[in-house]
Motif scaffolding. Structure first.
Motif, PDB file in Angstrom:
ATOM      1  N   ASP A 229      39.057  28.550 -22.913  1.00 12.97           N
ATOM      2  CA  ASP A 229      37.621  28.598 -23.134  1.00 12.97           C
ATOM      3  C   ASP A 229      37.083  27.429 -23.947  1.00 12.97           C
ATOM      4  O   ASP A 229      35.974  27.492 -24.476  1.00 12.97           O
ATOM      5  CB  ASP A 229      37.250  29.927 -23.795  1.00 12.97           C
ATOM      6  CG  ASP A 229      37.513  31.106 -22.866  1.00 12.97           C
ATOM      7  OD1 ASP A 229      37.023  31.060 -21.734  1.00 12.97           O
ATOM      8  OD2 ASP A 229      38.230  32.046 -23.259  1.00 12.97           O
ATOM      9  N   TYR A 231      35.150  23.968 -24.248  1.00 11.42           N
ATOM     10  CA  TYR A 231      34.086  23.398 -23.421  1.00 11.42           C
ATOM     11  C   TYR A 231      33.505  22.169 -24.105  1.00 11.42           C
ATOM     12  O   TYR A 231      33.701  21.962 -25.313  1.00 11.42           O
ATOM     13  CB  TYR A 231      33.012  24.436 -23.101  1.00 11.42           C
ATOM     14  CG  TYR A 231      32.189  24.936 -24.253  1.00 11.42           C
ATOM     15  CD1 TYR A 231      30.881  24.507 -24.431  1.00 11.42           C
ATOM     16  CD2 TYR A 231      32.700  25.877 -25.162  1.00 11.42           C
ATOM     17  CE1 TYR A 231      30.099  24.985 -25.474  1.00 11.42           C
ATOM     18  CE2 TYR A 231      31.937  26.371 -26.196  1.00 11.42           C
ATOM     19  CZ  TYR A 231      30.630  25.914 -26.355  1.00 11.42           C
ATOM     20  OH  TYR A 231      29.873  26.381 -27.388  1.00 11.42           O
ATOM     21  N   GLN A 297      27.497  35.930 -23.027  1.00  4.85           N
ATOM     22  CA  GLN A 297      26.358  35.139 -23.495  1.00  4.85           C
ATOM     23  C   GLN A 297      26.535  34.705 -24.948  1.00  4.85           C
ATOM     24  O   GLN A 297      26.148  33.594 -25.323  1.00  4.85           O
ATOM     25  CB  GLN A 297      25.058  35.925 -23.337  1.00  4.85           C
ATOM     26  CG  GLN A 297      23.828  35.148 -23.796  1.00  4.85           C
ATOM     27  CD  GLN A 297      22.530  35.870 -23.495  1.00  4.85           C
ATOM     28  OE1 GLN A 297      22.429  36.602 -22.517  1.00  4.85           O
ATOM     29  NE2 GLN A 297      21.532  35.672 -24.335  1.00  4.85           N
ATOM     30  N   GLN A 299      29.273  34.155 -28.233  1.00  5.43           N
ATOM     31  CA  GLN A 299      30.681  33.917 -28.547  1.00  5.43           C
ATOM     32  C   GLN A 299      30.842  33.707 -30.048  1.00  5.43           C
ATOM     33  O   GLN A 299      30.111  32.930 -30.665  1.00  5.43           O
ATOM     34  CB  GLN A 299      31.188  32.680 -27.799  1.00  5.43           C
ATOM     35  CG  GLN A 299      32.634  32.300 -28.107  1.00  5.43           C
ATOM     36  CD  GLN A 299      33.046  30.987 -27.444  1.00  5.43           C
ATOM     37  OE1 GLN A 299      32.252  30.341 -26.776  1.00  5.43           O
ATOM     38  NE2 GLN A 299      34.295  30.579 -27.638  1.00  5.43           N
ATOM     39  N   ALA A 333      28.386  30.682 -30.866  1.00  5.77           N
ATOM     40  CA  ALA A 333      27.827  29.965 -29.717  1.00  5.77           C
ATOM     41  C   ALA A 333      27.018  30.903 -28.834  1.00  5.77           C
ATOM     42  O   ALA A 333      27.304  32.097 -28.741  1.00  5.77           O
ATOM     43  CB  ALA A 333      28.944  29.309 -28.904  1.00  5.77           C
ATOM     44  N   ASN A 334      26.021  30.312 -28.182  1.00  2.00           N
ATOM     45  CA  ASN A 334      25.198  31.034 -27.214  1.00  2.00           C
ATOM     46  C   ASN A 334      25.227  30.281 -25.893  1.00  2.00           C
ATOM     47  O   ASN A 334      24.961  29.075 -25.858  1.00  2.00           O
ATOM     48  CB  ASN A 334      23.757  31.163 -27.714  1.00  2.00           C
ATOM     49  CG  ASN A 334      22.868  31.919 -26.748  1.00  2.00           C
ATOM     50  OD1 ASN A 334      22.073  31.327 -26.029  1.00  2.00           O
ATOM     51  ND2 ASN A 334      23.000  33.236 -26.723  1.00  2.00           N
ATOM     52  N   HIS A 335      25.574  30.983 -24.820  1.00  2.29           N
ATOM     53  CA  HIS A 335      25.695  30.371 -23.500  1.00  2.29           C
ATOM     54  C   HIS A 335      24.615  30.952 -22.587  1.00  2.29           C
ATOM     55  O   HIS A 335      24.744  32.079 -22.098  1.00  2.29           O
ATOM     56  CB  HIS A 335      27.082  30.650 -22.904  1.00  2.29           C
ATOM     57  CG  HIS A 335      28.216  30.256 -23.799  1.00  2.29           C
ATOM     58  ND1 HIS A 335      28.737  28.980 -23.821  1.00  2.29           N
ATOM     59  CD2 HIS A 335      28.934  30.965 -24.707  1.00  2.29           C
ATOM     60  CE1 HIS A 335      29.726  28.931 -24.691  1.00  2.29           C
ATOM     61  NE2 HIS A 335      29.860  30.119 -25.252  1.00  2.29           N
ATOM     62  N   GLN A 336      23.547  30.178 -22.363  1.00  2.39           N
ATOM     63  CA  GLN A 336      22.455  30.630 -21.509  1.00  2.39           C
ATOM     64  C   GLN A 336      22.703  30.196 -20.068  1.00  2.39           C
ATOM     65  O   GLN A 336      23.071  29.042 -19.817  1.00  2.39           O
ATOM     66  CB  GLN A 336      21.127  30.049 -21.990  1.00  2.39           C
ATOM     67  CG  GLN A 336      20.661  30.597 -23.321  1.00  2.39           C
ATOM     68  CD  GLN A 336      20.184  32.038 -23.218  1.00  2.39           C
ATOM     69  OE1 GLN A 336      19.820  32.514 -22.149  1.00  2.39           O
ATOM     70  NE2 GLN A 336      20.190  32.737 -24.342  1.00  2.39           N
ATOM     71  N   LYS A 337      22.503  31.102 -19.111  1.00  9.05           N
ATOM     72  CA  LYS A 337      22.687  30.788 -17.695  1.00  9.05           C
ATOM     73  C   LYS A 337      21.422  30.239 -17.062  1.00  9.05           C
ATOM     74  O   LYS A 337      21.329  30.119 -15.844  1.00  9.05           O
ATOM     75  CB  LYS A 337      23.164  32.027 -16.951  1.00  9.05           C
ATOM     76  CG  LYS A 337      24.538  32.501 -17.423  1.00  9.05           C
ATOM     77  CD  LYS A 337      25.019  33.719 -16.660  1.00  9.05           C
ATOM     78  CE  LYS A 337      26.382  34.165 -17.148  1.00  9.05           C
ATOM     79  NZ  LYS A 337      26.869  35.380 -16.445  1.00  9.05           N
ATOM     80  N   PHE A 345      21.095  25.412 -17.177  1.00  8.18           N
ATOM     81  CA  PHE A 345      21.831  26.115 -18.226  1.00  8.18           C
ATOM     82  C   PHE A 345      21.525  25.462 -19.564  1.00  8.18           C
ATOM     83  O   PHE A 345      21.029  24.327 -19.634  1.00  8.18           O
ATOM     84  CB  PHE A 345      23.343  26.080 -17.953  1.00  8.18           C
ATOM     85  CG  PHE A 345      23.971  24.715 -18.129  1.00  8.18           C
ATOM     86  CD1 PHE A 345      24.473  24.307 -19.367  1.00  8.18           C
ATOM     87  CD2 PHE A 345      24.069  23.836 -17.055  1.00  8.18           C
ATOM     88  CE1 PHE A 345      25.038  23.053 -19.534  1.00  8.18           C
ATOM     89  CE2 PHE A 345      24.636  22.583 -17.204  1.00  8.18           C
ATOM     90  CZ  PHE A 345      25.125  22.185 -18.452  1.00  8.18           C
ATOM     91  N   LYS A 347      23.300  25.497 -23.769  1.00  5.21           N
ATOM     92  CA  LYS A 347      24.308  26.008 -24.695  1.00  5.21           C
ATOM     93  C   LYS A 347      24.013  25.536 -26.112  1.00  5.21           C
ATOM     94  O   LYS A 347      23.564  24.395 -26.323  1.00  5.21           O
ATOM     95  CB  LYS A 347      25.713  25.552 -24.282  1.00  5.21           C
ATOM     96  CG  LYS A 347      26.191  26.129 -22.949  1.00  5.21           C
ATOM     97  CD  LYS A 347      27.556  25.590 -22.556  1.00  5.21           C
ATOM     98  CE  LYS A 347      28.010  26.154 -21.216  1.00  5.21           C
ATOM     99  NZ  LYS A 347      28.458  27.552 -21.328  1.00  5.21           N
TER     100      LYS A 347
END
Length: 521
Positions: A229, A231, A297, A299, A333-337, A345, A347
């Motif tokens: 994971d 990135y 979404q 982490q 962390a925030n992972h927006q789609k 996207f 992040k």
């Protein structure tokens, strides 16, 4: 009446017996089909399974004629279905025999990779200089835009092989080989840094975990690897977080419907030190908890780092101070789609570390940090269309750290980067990149470096060919480019050993040109 009853009973028994034979045949056929399907997946045993398949087919062929006279009309109607299945199984057998040993090699095999290679030329027709970490801030992770700013050839290939066991458990072995050189020659063995970066195995779909809601989808692994994971911000050639080393762990422990967890223990090596008859093989150990919420979404990553021999009595860092023997590291962390409700996207990550954890990107990799080291980093990036034929990829990377290697040192830097692409036709686009970095660095004499305060700027234009436009991350790309770079003259005196300040690479404006390919798959 009694005779009629006997005939009826005999008929019922005969039909029942025939039906039983048919049911037995159906069961055998179903079981056989399952075994044949599993055989195709188990490529390593293809030859043995082909032979077994042939024997079973022969047995079924021999058994089928003896059963057919005894079956009822209903069973006779089913016979063509049996024949059809037999024909399909025979075809499958012939296909397996044709594949032979080749199937053993290719089934379950995958080949992935990344590579870049290009030529960088300065405005005096000499060798260009640069790289995403060429500025003084690069010494502590301050990357700048990479487009039109790379002069190396780098490649990494990942080779994997998957095998299924009879119980359905899947095993996967992966090896990664990488190399990087700055020479433009075709033969660079003397300069090569060829390296095996990963060697590890995984187990998933574990049969023993079936029916257990927590571990049913978990993956076990052990060996030398990059964390799955990790990135990065591609435009900067900078990982947001990079965990790597040798150890083991478990991924995707399903704590609840929207909460999954990863856990690992990884070791790294700071080297061997010997002084005054004392020897220390200094290793660090990283215990990691990586939690994902709301279907990934959010982490939260936490790392505890220990390296007890790093403060060995004879061991000092380059500043002559005792380095840290432990550290803590955390990332939210925030992972927006999507890109704030638009296509794309976005992040966001906030990272903090202390002691050995103050190297917040490459976790546990810096054994020179002292106990008082502290670092805070912010990463933002994303991608979205902004108009027909136009896409944009903004990013921000900033860090403040202090007391890293010397008491009182202070490193502050921030990079703003913007990648733009304008599609001209289905295979050609114009790519642009603008990058600005501000830095205020006070190393307190560490590695003979001087305090500096200034800015760096870069602008690149890159006509680009690719298989399909419409996405900033589609590869391969074949580019030609022109880059203009400039920086504050104060940065030239940071160090006598870095890129800036060399006689042919000083502030005042530098044009560089080149051609490059970049690919991944």
């Amino acid at each position: 009446m009694q005779k009629a009853s006997s005939w009826l009973l005999a008929g019922v028994l005969g039909t029942t017996t025939a039906t039983a034979h048919a049911a037995t045949l159906e069961e055998r056929m179903a079981a056989f089909e399952a075994r044949a399907s599993a055989a195709e997946k188990r490529a390593a045993a293809a030859e043995q399974q082909t032979q077994a398949l042939a024997r079973e087919l022969q047995q079924i062929k021999l058994a089928t004629p003896t059963l057919q006279p005894a079956v009822s009309n209903a069973t006779a109607i089913a016979a063509p279905t049996v024949d059809t299945r037999l024909a399909k199984l025979e075809a499958r057998q012939q296909s397996m025999e044709k594949q032979g040993s080749t199937a053993n090699l290719t089934d379950g095999f995958s080949f992935k990779g990344y590579a870049r290679s290009g030529l960088l030329i300065n405005d005096g027709l000499g060798g260009g200089r640069g790289g995403p970490y060429s500025t003084p801030a690069g010494s502590v992770g301050g990357a700048v835009g990479r487009l039109g700013n790379e002069d190396d050839t780098y490649m990494r290939i990942d080779l994997s092989k998957e095998i299924y066991a009879q119980n359905g458990t899947r095993s996967k072995f992966t090896v990664s080989i990488a190399d990087g050189v700055e020479s433009s020659n075709d033969w660079t063995a003397d300069e090569s840094s060829l390296n095996v970066r990963q060697v590890f195995s995984e187990l998933d779909h574990v049969a023993a975990f079936k029916g257990n809601s927590v571990f049913e989808n978990a993956t076990l692994w052990a060996g030398k690897r990059f964390d799955r994971d990790n990135y990065d911000i591609h435009w900067l050639d900078s990982d947001v977080v990079f965990l790597a080393g040798t150890g083991g762990g478990i991924y995707d422990v399903q704590m609840s419907k929207s909460w999954r967890s990863n856990y690992s223990l990884i070791g790294r090596d700071y080297g061997d030190f010997s002084e005054g008859g004392l020897n220390a093989d200094v290793e660090s150990y990283i215990l990691t908890s990586n939690q994902f919420f709301d279907n990934g979404q959010w982490q939260w990553m936490f790392n505890a780092i220990g390296a007890k021999k790093n403060d060995f009595s004879s061991r000092t860092n380059e500043a002559g101070l005792t380095p840290a023997d432990s550290g803590l590291h955390s990332m939210l962390a925030n992972h927006q789609k999507n890109f704030f409700g638009r296509e794309g996207f976005f992040k966001t990550a906030l990272l903090y570390g202390q002691g050995l954890g103050a190297e917040v990107k490459n976790i546990g990799s810096d054994g020179e940090l002292i106990d008082d080291a502290r670092a805070l980093r912010l990463a933002l990036y994303g991608e979205t269309p902004i108009a027909p034929g136009w896409r944009i990829g903004p990013s921000l990377l900033a860090e403040q750290s202090k007391d890293r290697y010397v008491k009182g040192d202070n490193y502050r830097w921030m990079t703003l980067n913007l990648r733009l692409a304008n599609a001209i036709n289905s295979n050609f686009e114009m790519a642009y990149e603008m990058s600005w970095q501000n830095m205020n660095l006070d190393p307190k004499g560490y590695l003979q470096r001087n305090a500096v305060d200034g800015n760096f700027w870069k602008f690149t234009v890159a006509p680009t060919f690719k298989p399909d436009v419409g996405d900033l991350l589609t590869r391969p790309e074949l580019r030609v480019f022109a880059s203009f770079m400039n920086w504050s003259s104060d940065l030239d005196r940071y160090s006598t050993s870095d890129t800036f300040g060399m006689t042919d690479f000083r502030a005042g404006g530098v044009w560089q040109y080149g051609v490059q390919m970049e690919t991944w798959f």
